[in-house]
Design a protein around this motif. Structure first.
Motif, PDB file in Angstrom:
ATOM      1  N   THR A  58       0.802  -1.228   0.000  1.00  0.00           N
ATOM      2  CA  THR A  58       0.000   0.000   0.000  1.00  0.00           C
ATOM      3  C   THR A  58       0.833   1.275   0.000  1.00  0.00           C
ATOM      4  OG1 THR A  58      -0.149  -0.110   2.424  1.00  0.00           O
ATOM      5  CG2 THR A  58      -1.923  -1.130   1.153  1.00  0.00           C
ATOM      6  N   LEU A  63       2.519   0.948  -5.224  1.00  0.00           N
ATOM      7  CA  LEU A  63       1.422   1.904  -5.331  1.00  0.00           C
ATOM      8  C   LEU A  63       1.718   2.953  -6.391  1.00  0.00           C
ATOM      9  CD1 LEU A  63      -1.282   2.998  -4.315  1.00  0.00           C
ATOM     10  CD2 LEU A  63      -0.018   4.228  -2.537  1.00  0.00           C
ATOM     11  N   TRP A 119      -8.934  -0.020   2.172  1.00  0.00           N
ATOM     12  CA  TRP A 119      -8.318  -0.482   0.929  1.00  0.00           C
ATOM     13  C   TRP A 119      -9.208  -1.452   0.169  1.00  0.00           C
ATOM     14  CZ3 TRP A 119      -4.181   1.849  -1.066  1.00  0.00           C
ATOM     15  CH2 TRP A 119      -3.424   2.652  -0.220  1.00  0.00           C
ATOM     16  N   THR A 143      -7.938   6.810  -5.063  1.00  0.00           N
ATOM     17  CA  THR A 143      -6.769   6.208  -4.417  1.00  0.00           C
ATOM     18  C   THR A 143      -6.045   7.219  -3.540  1.00  0.00           C
ATOM     19  OG1 THR A 143      -6.503   4.738  -6.327  1.00  0.00           O
ATOM     20  CG2 THR A 143      -4.631   4.952  -4.822  1.00  0.00           C
ATOM     21  N   LEU A 215      -3.647  -6.477  -3.328  1.00  0.00           N
ATOM     22  CA  LEU A 215      -4.337  -5.770  -2.244  1.00  0.00           C
ATOM     23  C   LEU A 215      -5.144  -6.741  -1.390  1.00  0.00           C
ATOM     24  CD1 LEU A 215      -5.764  -2.321  -3.461  1.00  0.00           C
ATOM     25  CD2 LEU A 215      -4.218  -2.774  -1.561  1.00  0.00           C
TER      26      LEU A 215
END
Length: 228
Positions: A58, A63, A119, A143, A215
């Motif tokens: 994350t 990312l 998330w 995001t 994720l």
């Protein structure tokens, strides 16, 4: 003579003794058994490993690569990089709230559980994007919003976590324990990022659906922490 005798025999008024005041026992006076300390430190080390896996997915290059695949601009990548430094200004507030609570465990659960579950919204957003229900530009800003909220919650919870660890870890073991814990986290980070990057690059449906897959892996890695 009589007046002097009367003055001598008269009762003398004295103020009542002050009521005893209750003093709060300092946190350092609470003693844990060696077995409780040993199991707690083991759980904290495992927690650090799982937290590193979640953080490597994350944050950082995975990312950033996801946002670049969506077409993020340099300004949006700059916003992503500035969030951690910006929200550090909230740590004094987090320290104040942590001191006001009666249980650091409950406080940290209320802080970090929602920030992890957020998330899952991004997983749904990636599904909506791949099926044409959500544009790439909307997914980028969604995001960034999730990242900002999670960093804010992290800034509010970090002081309470450090304070909790200071009470839990005996003073004589702090250097050795945190050195071992940081080494385990660094090794996990060293191994997980190349492996996860290989998964993203080799995913047959493309890097964007691949990020949704890892994720879900991150959320799975966070689940055991609720039982530690």
């Amino acid at each position: 003579m009589t007046s002097n005798l009367v003055m001598t025999l008269a009762p003398v008024e004295t103020s009542p003794p002050p009521a005893p005041q209750m003093q709060e026992m300092p946190a350092s006076s609470f003693k844990l058994s060696k077995e409780a300390i040993r199991s707690s430190l083991k759980a904290s080390t495992i927690d650090g490993v799982f937290s590193t896996i979640f953080g490597s997915i994350t944050t950082g290059v995975l990312l950033s690569n996801f946002l670049l695949e969506l077409g993020a601009t340099s300004v949006e990548i700059g916003m992503l990089s500035s969030f951690p430094m910006l929200v550090n200004l909230l740590q004094p507030l987090g320290a104040y709230l942590g001191d006001r609570t009666t249980s650091r465990l409950r406080y940290l659960l209320w802080i970090f559980s929602p920030s992890r579950l957020l998330w899952l919204i991004l997983v749904w957003g990636i599904w909506a994007n791949t099926n044409g229900y959500l544009s790439s530009h909307q997914l980028i800003y969604s995001t960034l919003a999730i990242v900002l909220v999670t960093h804010v919650m992290g800034a509010l919870g970090s002081p309470a976590w450090v304070s909790w660890m200071a009470v839990l870890v005996p003073r004589r073991l702090r250097g050795r324990y945190f050195g071992f814990r940081n080494s385990a986290a660094s090794l996990t980070n060293l191994l997980s990022i190349p492996l996860l990057g290989l998964v993203v690059s080799a995913w047959r449906h493309g890097p964007i659906p691949a990020y949704a897959g890892i994720l879900l892996l991150a959320e799975t890695a966070e689940a055991p922490r609720l039982y530690l």
